[in-house]
Design an enzyme around this catalytic site. Structure first.
Site, PDB file in Angstrom:
ATOM      1  N   LYS A  74       0.869  -1.178   0.000  1.00  0.00           N
ATOM      2  CA  LYS A  74       0.000   0.000   0.000  1.00  0.00           C
ATOM      3  C   LYS A  74       0.900   1.219   0.000  1.00  0.00           C
ATOM      4  O   LYS A  74       1.962   1.195   0.602  1.00  0.00           O
ATOM      5  CB  LYS A  74      -0.862   0.024   1.275  1.00  0.00           C
ATOM      6  CG  LYS A  74      -2.081   0.900   1.174  1.00  0.00           C
ATOM      7  CD  LYS A  74      -3.232   0.103   0.604  1.00  0.00           C
ATOM      8  CE  LYS A  74      -4.552   0.852   0.669  1.00  0.00           C
ATOM      9  NZ  LYS A  74      -5.655  -0.076   0.380  1.00  0.00           N
ATOM     10  N   GLY A  93     -19.739   6.540   5.522  1.00  0.00           N
ATOM     11  CA  GLY A  93     -18.830   6.975   4.474  1.00  0.00           C
ATOM     12  C   GLY A  93     -19.455   6.787   3.103  1.00  0.00           C
ATOM     13  O   GLY A  93     -19.589   5.672   2.613  1.00  0.00           O
ATOM     14  N   GLY A 129     -18.553   7.492  -0.051  1.00  0.00           N
ATOM     15  CA  GLY A 129     -17.534   7.832  -1.044  1.00  0.00           C
ATOM     16  C   GLY A 129     -17.585   6.923  -2.249  1.00  0.00           C
ATOM     17  O   GLY A 129     -18.669   6.518  -2.697  1.00  0.00           O
ATOM     18  N   VAL A 164     -17.004   3.875  -2.623  1.00  0.00           N
ATOM     19  CA  VAL A 164     -17.680   2.591  -2.404  1.00  0.00           C
ATOM     20  C   VAL A 164     -19.042   2.799  -1.739  1.00  0.00           C
ATOM     21  O   VAL A 164     -20.039   2.200  -2.146  1.00  0.00           O
ATOM     22  CB  VAL A 164     -16.824   1.646  -1.522  1.00  0.00           C
ATOM     23  CG1 VAL A 164     -17.564   0.330  -1.305  1.00  0.00           C
ATOM     24  CG2 VAL A 164     -15.462   1.405  -2.159  1.00  0.00           C
TER      25      VAL A 164
HETATM   26  N1  PHE Z   1      -7.815   0.543  -3.036  1.00  0.00           N
HETATM   27  C1  PHE Z   1      -8.668  -0.572  -3.285  1.00  0.00           C
HETATM   28  C2  PHE Z   1      -8.405  -1.669  -2.242  1.00  0.00           C
HETATM   29  O1  PHE Z   1      -7.866  -1.415  -1.203  1.00  0.00           O
HETATM   30  C3  PHE Z   1      -8.579  -1.050  -4.707  1.00  0.00           C
HETATM   31  C4  PHE Z   1      -7.223  -1.524  -5.164  1.00  0.00           C
HETATM   32  C5  PHE Z   1      -6.914  -2.854  -5.066  1.00  0.00           C
HETATM   33  C6  PHE Z   1      -6.290  -0.660  -5.715  1.00  0.00           C
HETATM   34  C7  PHE Z   1      -5.709  -3.335  -5.529  1.00  0.00           C
HETATM   35  C8  PHE Z   1      -5.076  -1.145  -6.155  1.00  0.00           C
HETATM   36  C9  PHE Z   1      -4.784  -2.480  -6.073  1.00  0.00           C
HETATM   37  O2  PHE Z   1      -8.791  -2.807  -2.390  1.00  0.00           O
END
Ligand code: PHE
Length: 349
Positions: free
Chosen positions: A74, A175, A177, A179
Protein backbone atom coordinates in the site's frame (compact mmCIF):
# COMPACT_ATOMS: atom_id res chain seq x y z
CA UNK A 1 8.30 -0.39 13.12
CA UNK A 2 9.66 -2.83 15.70
CA UNK A 3 6.77 -5.27 15.42
CA UNK A 4 5.79 -5.00 11.74
CA UNK A 5 6.46 -8.22 9.86
CA UNK A 6 6.57 -6.74 6.36
CA UNK A 7 9.39 -6.86 3.85
CA UNK A 8 10.25 -3.18 3.33
CA UNK A 9 9.01 0.37 3.18
CA UNK A 10 10.31 2.67 0.46
CA UNK A 11 9.86 6.33 1.28
CA UNK A 12 10.42 9.61 -0.42
CA UNK A 13 9.95 13.22 0.56
CA UNK A 14 8.44 15.33 -2.22
CA UNK A 15 9.66 18.80 -1.29
CA UNK A 16 7.78 20.67 -4.02
CA UNK A 17 4.36 19.45 -2.90
CA UNK A 18 5.35 19.11 0.75
CA UNK A 19 4.31 15.45 0.70
CA UNK A 20 5.64 12.32 2.39
CA UNK A 21 5.37 9.13 0.35
CA UNK A 22 5.48 5.72 2.05
CA UNK A 23 5.23 2.64 -0.16
CA UNK A 24 4.91 -0.34 2.17
CA UNK A 25 5.73 -3.78 0.77
CA UNK A 26 4.27 -6.28 3.20
CA UNK A 27 4.52 -9.71 1.61
CA UNK A 28 5.45 -10.67 -1.95
CA UNK A 29 5.09 -14.45 -1.55
CA UNK A 30 2.04 -14.63 -3.84
CA UNK A 31 3.19 -11.98 -6.32
CA UNK A 32 4.34 -8.37 -6.60
CA UNK A 33 3.20 -6.13 -3.74
CA UNK A 34 0.08 -4.39 -5.03
CA UNK A 35 -2.34 -2.00 -3.37
CA UNK A 36 -3.94 1.38 -3.67
CA UNK A 37 -2.47 4.83 -3.19
CA UNK A 38 -4.08 6.74 -0.34
CA UNK A 39 -3.63 10.51 -0.17
CA UNK A 40 -4.76 12.58 2.82
CA UNK A 41 -3.49 14.68 5.69
CA UNK A 42 -1.96 12.95 8.72
CA UNK A 43 -1.04 14.43 12.11
CA UNK A 44 2.56 13.30 11.63
CA UNK A 45 4.65 11.55 8.99
CA UNK A 46 4.96 8.69 11.49
CA UNK A 47 1.18 8.24 11.55
CA UNK A 48 1.20 8.00 7.75
CA UNK A 49 3.97 5.39 7.84
CA UNK A 50 2.04 3.38 10.41
CA UNK A 51 -1.11 3.51 8.27
CA UNK A 52 0.86 2.35 5.21
CA UNK A 53 2.29 -0.62 7.12
CA UNK A 54 -1.11 -1.66 8.51
CA UNK A 55 -2.91 -1.25 5.18
CA UNK A 56 -0.22 -3.19 3.30
CA UNK A 57 -0.76 -6.14 5.62
CA UNK A 58 -4.48 -6.01 4.85
CA UNK A 59 -3.66 -6.24 1.15
CA UNK A 60 -1.61 -9.41 1.72
CA UNK A 61 -4.67 -10.92 3.38
CA UNK A 62 -7.04 -9.64 0.69
CA UNK A 63 -5.07 -11.13 -2.23
CA UNK A 64 -4.57 -14.43 -0.39
CA UNK A 65 -8.31 -14.77 0.28
CA UNK A 66 -9.09 -13.91 -3.36
CA UNK A 67 -6.54 -16.47 -4.52
CA UNK A 68 -4.99 -14.03 -7.00
CA UNK A 69 -1.25 -13.82 -7.71
CA UNK A 70 -0.44 -10.52 -6.02
CA UNK A 71 1.32 -9.59 -2.80
CA UNK A 72 0.40 -7.08 -0.14
CA UNK A 73 1.42 -3.45 -0.47
CA UNK A 74 0.00 0.00 0.00
CA UNK A 75 1.21 3.51 -0.57
CA UNK A 76 0.28 6.34 1.75
CA UNK A 77 0.92 9.92 0.72
CA UNK A 78 0.69 12.44 3.55
CA UNK A 79 -0.12 15.93 2.31
CA UNK A 80 -0.62 19.04 4.40
CA UNK A 81 -2.87 20.75 1.84
CA UNK A 82 -5.12 19.63 -1.00
CA UNK A 83 -3.13 19.32 -4.24
CA UNK A 84 -5.14 20.60 -7.16
CA UNK A 85 -4.94 21.40 -10.85
CA UNK A 86 -1.49 21.69 -12.42
CA UNK A 87 0.25 21.15 -9.09
CA UNK A 88 -1.59 17.86 -8.57
CA UNK A 89 -0.80 16.69 -12.08
CA UNK A 90 2.91 17.52 -11.73
CA UNK A 91 3.03 15.73 -8.38
CA UNK A 92 1.28 12.63 -9.76
CA UNK A 93 3.78 12.46 -12.61
CA UNK A 94 6.66 12.63 -10.11
CA UNK A 95 4.90 9.91 -8.12
CA UNK A 96 4.65 7.81 -11.29
CA UNK A 97 8.40 8.19 -11.88
CA UNK A 98 9.01 7.13 -8.28
CA UNK A 99 6.92 3.98 -8.89
CA UNK A 100 8.74 3.32 -12.15
CA UNK A 101 12.06 3.45 -10.26
CA UNK A 102 10.79 0.57 -8.09
CA UNK A 103 10.53 -1.57 -11.26
CA UNK A 104 7.26 -3.21 -10.26
CA UNK A 105 8.22 -4.18 -6.71
CA UNK A 106 5.20 -2.09 -5.72
CA UNK A 107 2.20 -1.63 -8.03
CA UNK A 108 -0.83 0.51 -7.44
CA UNK A 109 -4.35 1.75 -8.20
CA UNK A 110 -6.78 4.20 -6.62
CA UNK A 111 -7.70 4.38 -2.95
CA UNK A 112 -9.10 6.94 -0.52
CA UNK A 113 -8.08 10.45 -1.59
CA UNK A 114 -7.09 9.49 -5.13
CA UNK A 115 -9.32 8.98 -8.17
CA UNK A 116 -9.29 6.83 -11.28
CA UNK A 117 -8.44 10.04 -13.21
CA UNK A 118 -5.39 10.52 -10.94
CA UNK A 119 -4.29 6.98 -11.78
CA UNK A 120 -4.51 7.75 -15.50
CA UNK A 121 -2.03 10.58 -14.88
CA UNK A 122 0.30 8.38 -12.80
CA UNK A 123 0.17 5.79 -15.60
CA UNK A 124 1.70 8.31 -18.02
CA UNK A 125 4.93 7.93 -16.03
CA UNK A 126 4.92 4.24 -15.08
CA UNK A 127 3.68 0.85 -16.20
CA UNK A 128 2.94 -0.17 -12.64
CA UNK A 129 -0.65 1.05 -12.32
CA UNK A 130 -3.58 -1.37 -12.51
CA UNK A 131 -6.96 -0.66 -14.04
CA UNK A 132 -5.75 1.29 -17.07
CA UNK A 133 -7.68 0.51 -20.26
CA UNK A 134 -5.88 0.29 -23.62
CA UNK A 135 -7.06 3.82 -24.49
CA UNK A 136 -5.35 5.20 -21.35
CA UNK A 137 -8.58 5.73 -19.39
CA UNK A 138 -8.91 4.12 -15.97
CA UNK A 139 -11.44 1.81 -14.39
CA UNK A 140 -13.08 2.70 -11.09
CA UNK A 141 -12.78 -0.26 -8.67
CA UNK A 142 -15.34 1.30 -6.27
CA UNK A 143 -18.55 -0.20 -7.72
CA UNK A 144 -16.92 -3.67 -7.78
CA UNK A 145 -15.92 -3.29 -4.14
CA UNK A 146 -19.50 -2.24 -3.36
CA UNK A 147 -20.89 -5.33 -5.06
CA UNK A 148 -18.59 -7.59 -3.04
CA UNK A 149 -19.69 -5.86 0.17
CA UNK A 150 -23.33 -6.45 -0.79
CA UNK A 151 -22.63 -10.17 -1.27
CA UNK A 152 -20.85 -10.22 2.11
CA UNK A 153 -23.78 -8.54 3.84
CA UNK A 154 -26.21 -11.09 2.37
CA UNK A 155 -24.07 -14.03 3.48
CA UNK A 156 -23.63 -12.57 6.97
CA UNK A 157 -27.36 -11.88 7.34
CA UNK A 158 -28.03 -15.49 6.44
CA UNK A 159 -25.82 -16.59 9.35
CA UNK A 160 -27.02 -13.92 11.79
CA UNK A 161 -30.71 -13.71 10.98
CA UNK A 162 -31.55 -16.84 9.02
CA UNK A 163 -31.99 -15.32 5.57
CA UNK A 164 -30.06 -13.20 3.12
CA UNK A 165 -32.93 -10.94 2.07
CA UNK A 166 -32.36 -7.21 2.37
CA UNK A 167 -35.97 -6.09 2.13
CA UNK A 168 -36.90 -4.27 5.30
CA UNK A 169 -33.40 -4.53 6.77
CA UNK A 170 -31.73 -1.40 8.06
CA UNK A 171 -28.16 -0.88 6.89
CA UNK A 172 -26.03 1.98 8.16
CA UNK A 173 -23.42 2.97 5.59
CA UNK A 174 -20.60 4.97 7.17
CA UNK A 175 -18.83 6.97 4.47
CA UNK A 176 -20.58 7.82 1.20
CA UNK A 177 -17.53 7.83 -1.04
CA UNK A 178 -16.31 5.80 -3.97
CA UNK A 179 -17.68 2.59 -2.40
CA UNK A 180 -20.33 3.86 0.02
CA UNK A 181 -22.26 5.69 -2.71
CA UNK A 182 -22.70 2.72 -5.08
CA UNK A 183 -23.29 0.44 -2.08
CA UNK A 184 -26.12 2.68 -0.84
CA UNK A 185 -27.70 2.45 -4.28
CA UNK A 186 -27.42 -1.35 -4.45
CA UNK A 187 -28.88 -1.67 -0.96
CA UNK A 188 -31.79 0.65 -1.74
CA UNK A 189 -32.50 -1.32 -4.93
CA UNK A 190 -32.58 -4.52 -2.88
CA UNK A 191 -35.23 -2.99 -0.62
CA UNK A 192 -33.08 -2.13 2.40
CA UNK A 193 -33.57 0.97 4.53
CA UNK A 194 -30.31 2.84 4.14
CA UNK A 195 -28.94 5.08 6.87
CA UNK A 196 -26.34 7.28 5.21
CA UNK A 197 -23.63 8.83 7.30
CA UNK A 198 -20.68 10.98 6.21
CA UNK A 199 -18.47 13.66 7.76
CA UNK A 200 -19.25 15.59 4.57
CA UNK A 201 -22.95 16.52 4.82
CA UNK A 202 -23.24 16.98 1.04
CA UNK A 203 -22.18 13.40 0.39
CA UNK A 204 -24.65 12.02 2.94
CA UNK A 205 -27.39 14.07 1.31
CA UNK A 206 -26.64 12.55 -2.10
CA UNK A 207 -27.08 9.04 -0.70
CA UNK A 208 -30.26 10.12 1.04
CA UNK A 209 -31.79 10.68 -2.39
CA UNK A 210 -32.13 6.92 -2.69
CA UNK A 211 -35.69 5.81 -1.88
CA UNK A 212 -35.92 4.71 1.75
CA UNK A 213 -32.65 6.36 2.75
CA UNK A 214 -32.15 8.67 5.71
CA UNK A 215 -29.22 10.71 6.99
CA UNK A 216 -27.53 9.91 10.29
CA UNK A 217 -25.14 12.37 11.96
CA UNK A 218 -21.49 11.22 11.78
CA UNK A 219 -21.10 11.19 15.56
CA UNK A 220 -24.09 8.81 15.82
CA UNK A 221 -22.58 6.20 13.45
CA UNK A 222 -21.69 3.67 16.13
CA UNK A 223 -24.73 4.31 18.34
CA UNK A 224 -27.60 4.03 15.85
CA UNK A 225 -29.51 0.73 15.97
CA UNK A 226 -29.48 -1.14 12.65
CA UNK A 227 -29.33 -4.69 11.31
CA UNK A 228 -26.06 -4.13 9.43
CA UNK A 229 -23.28 -1.67 10.08
CA UNK A 230 -21.22 -1.12 6.91
CA UNK A 231 -18.07 0.90 7.58
CA UNK A 232 -16.92 2.38 4.27
CA UNK A 233 -14.73 5.26 5.47
CA UNK A 234 -11.40 5.38 7.30
CA UNK A 235 -10.23 2.43 9.41
CA UNK A 236 -9.52 2.02 13.11
CA UNK A 237 -13.15 2.51 14.16
CA UNK A 238 -13.72 -0.70 16.14
CA UNK A 239 -12.21 -0.86 19.61
CA UNK A 240 -13.09 -3.44 22.26
CA UNK A 241 -15.14 -0.69 23.88
CA UNK A 242 -17.08 0.40 20.79
CA UNK A 243 -17.61 -3.27 19.82
CA UNK A 244 -19.20 -3.87 23.21
CA UNK A 245 -21.96 -1.35 22.50
CA UNK A 246 -22.45 -1.61 18.74
CA UNK A 247 -26.25 -1.96 18.21
CA UNK A 248 -26.31 -4.23 15.14
CA UNK A 249 -26.23 -7.91 14.13
CA UNK A 250 -23.71 -7.73 11.29
CA UNK A 251 -20.61 -5.65 10.58
CA UNK A 252 -19.55 -5.82 6.92
CA UNK A 253 -18.09 -2.93 4.99
CA UNK A 254 -15.36 -1.78 2.65
CA UNK A 255 -13.14 0.23 5.00
CA UNK A 256 -9.65 -1.22 5.26
CA UNK A 257 -8.20 -1.99 8.73
CA UNK A 258 -11.50 -1.55 10.58
CA UNK A 259 -10.24 -3.02 13.86
CA UNK A 260 -8.33 -0.60 16.08
CA UNK A 261 -7.40 -3.65 18.18
CA UNK A 262 -7.84 -7.39 17.49
CA UNK A 263 -9.82 -7.77 20.73
CA UNK A 264 -12.72 -5.94 19.06
CA UNK A 265 -13.31 -9.04 16.89
CA UNK A 266 -13.50 -11.24 20.01
CA UNK A 267 -16.00 -8.90 21.65
CA UNK A 268 -18.27 -8.89 18.59
CA UNK A 269 -18.09 -12.68 18.40
CA UNK A 270 -18.97 -13.10 22.08
CA UNK A 271 -21.97 -10.79 21.58
CA UNK A 272 -23.15 -12.79 18.58
CA UNK A 273 -22.51 -9.95 16.13
CA UNK A 274 -21.22 -11.36 12.84
CA UNK A 275 -18.10 -9.46 11.78
CA UNK A 276 -17.02 -10.16 8.21
CA UNK A 277 -13.26 -9.47 8.19
CA UNK A 278 -12.66 -6.29 6.19
CA UNK A 279 -10.09 -7.91 3.90
CA UNK A 280 -12.70 -10.50 2.89
CA UNK A 281 -15.65 -8.13 2.40
CA UNK A 282 -13.74 -5.49 0.47
CA UNK A 283 -11.88 -7.59 -2.09
CA UNK A 284 -14.17 -6.75 -5.04
CA UNK A 285 -12.15 -3.82 -6.35
CA UNK A 286 -8.88 -5.71 -6.07
CA UNK A 287 -10.47 -8.67 -7.85
CA UNK A 288 -11.55 -6.41 -10.70
CA UNK A 289 -8.15 -4.72 -11.07
CA UNK A 290 -6.25 -7.98 -10.69
CA UNK A 291 -8.35 -9.91 -13.22
CA UNK A 292 -8.37 -7.12 -15.81
CA UNK A 293 -4.64 -7.62 -16.07
CA UNK A 294 -5.12 -11.13 -17.37
CA UNK A 295 -7.68 -9.96 -19.93
CA UNK A 296 -10.79 -11.21 -18.08
CA UNK A 297 -14.06 -9.81 -19.39
CA UNK A 298 -16.76 -8.08 -17.35
CA UNK A 299 -18.75 -11.30 -16.79
CA UNK A 300 -15.71 -13.14 -15.39
CA UNK A 301 -14.93 -10.21 -13.10
CA UNK A 302 -18.51 -9.98 -11.82
CA UNK A 303 -18.51 -13.75 -11.16
CA UNK A 304 -15.29 -13.41 -9.15
CA UNK A 305 -16.77 -10.53 -7.14
CA UNK A 306 -19.99 -12.44 -6.48
CA UNK A 307 -17.93 -15.41 -5.30
CA UNK A 308 -16.95 -13.29 -2.28
CA UNK A 309 -20.39 -14.25 -0.93
CA UNK A 310 -19.42 -17.95 -1.06
CA UNK A 311 -16.09 -17.21 0.61
CA UNK A 312 -17.89 -15.42 3.44
CA UNK A 313 -20.29 -18.36 3.84
CA UNK A 314 -17.35 -20.80 4.07
CA UNK A 315 -15.55 -18.63 6.62
CA UNK A 316 -18.67 -18.18 8.76
CA UNK A 317 -19.36 -21.93 8.64
CA UNK A 318 -15.82 -22.69 9.76
CA UNK A 319 -16.04 -20.05 12.47
CA UNK A 320 -19.25 -21.66 13.78
CA UNK A 321 -17.72 -25.14 13.68
CA UNK A 322 -14.55 -24.09 15.47
CA UNK A 323 -16.39 -21.71 17.84
CA UNK A 324 -14.02 -18.88 17.00
CA UNK A 325 -14.40 -15.40 15.50
CA UNK A 326 -14.60 -15.31 11.67
CA UNK A 327 -11.36 -13.31 11.74
CA UNK A 328 -9.49 -16.34 13.08
CA UNK A 329 -10.93 -18.61 10.37
CA UNK A 330 -10.04 -16.09 7.65
CA UNK A 331 -6.50 -15.62 8.96
CA UNK A 332 -5.99 -19.39 8.91
CA UNK A 333 -6.87 -19.50 5.21
CA UNK A 334 -4.40 -16.68 4.56
CA UNK A 335 -1.60 -18.43 6.50
CA UNK A 336 -2.29 -21.71 4.71
CA UNK A 337 -2.16 -20.13 1.24
CA UNK A 338 1.03 -18.21 2.00
CA UNK A 339 2.62 -21.34 3.48
CA UNK A 340 1.70 -23.49 0.46
CA UNK A 341 3.12 -20.95 -1.95
CA UNK A 342 6.31 -20.56 0.09
CA UNK A 343 6.86 -24.30 -0.07
CA UNK A 344 6.14 -24.38 -3.84
CA UNK A 345 8.66 -21.61 -4.37
CA UNK A 346 11.18 -23.24 -2.05
CA UNK A 347 11.22 -20.21 0.23
CA UNK A 348 12.08 -20.57 3.92
CA UNK A 349 9.46 -20.14 6.65
N1 PHE B 1 -7.81 0.54 -3.04
C1 PHE B 1 -8.67 -0.57 -3.28
C2 PHE B 1 -8.40 -1.67 -2.24
O1 PHE B 1 -7.87 -1.41 -1.20
C3 PHE B 1 -8.58 -1.05 -4.71
C4 PHE B 1 -7.22 -1.52 -5.16
C5 PHE B 1 -6.91 -2.85 -5.07
C6 PHE B 1 -6.29 -0.66 -5.71
C7 PHE B 1 -5.71 -3.34 -5.53
C8 PHE B 1 -5.08 -1.14 -6.15
C9 PHE B 1 -4.78 -2.48 -6.07
O2 PHE B 1 -8.79 -2.81 -2.39
Amino acid sequence: METWKGEAVVWRRDHEAGAWIFAAIHDSTLGPATGGTRMRPYATAGAALEDAMRLAEGMTEKWAILGLPFGGGKCVIAVDRALEGAEREAFLLRYGRFLESLRGAFQTGEDMGTTPADMAVVARATRHVHGIAPDGSSIDPGPFTARGVLRSIEAALEAAAGNAGLAGRTVLVQGIGDVGAPLSRLLAEAGADVLACDVDAGRAARAANEPGARIVAPEAALATPCDVFAPCAAGGILTAESAEALPCRVVAGSANAQLAEPAAADVLHRRGVVYVPDFVANGGGAAALGLMESGADEAAIVAKVDAIGETVRAILAESAREKEPPLAAARRIVARRLGERRRERGLPG
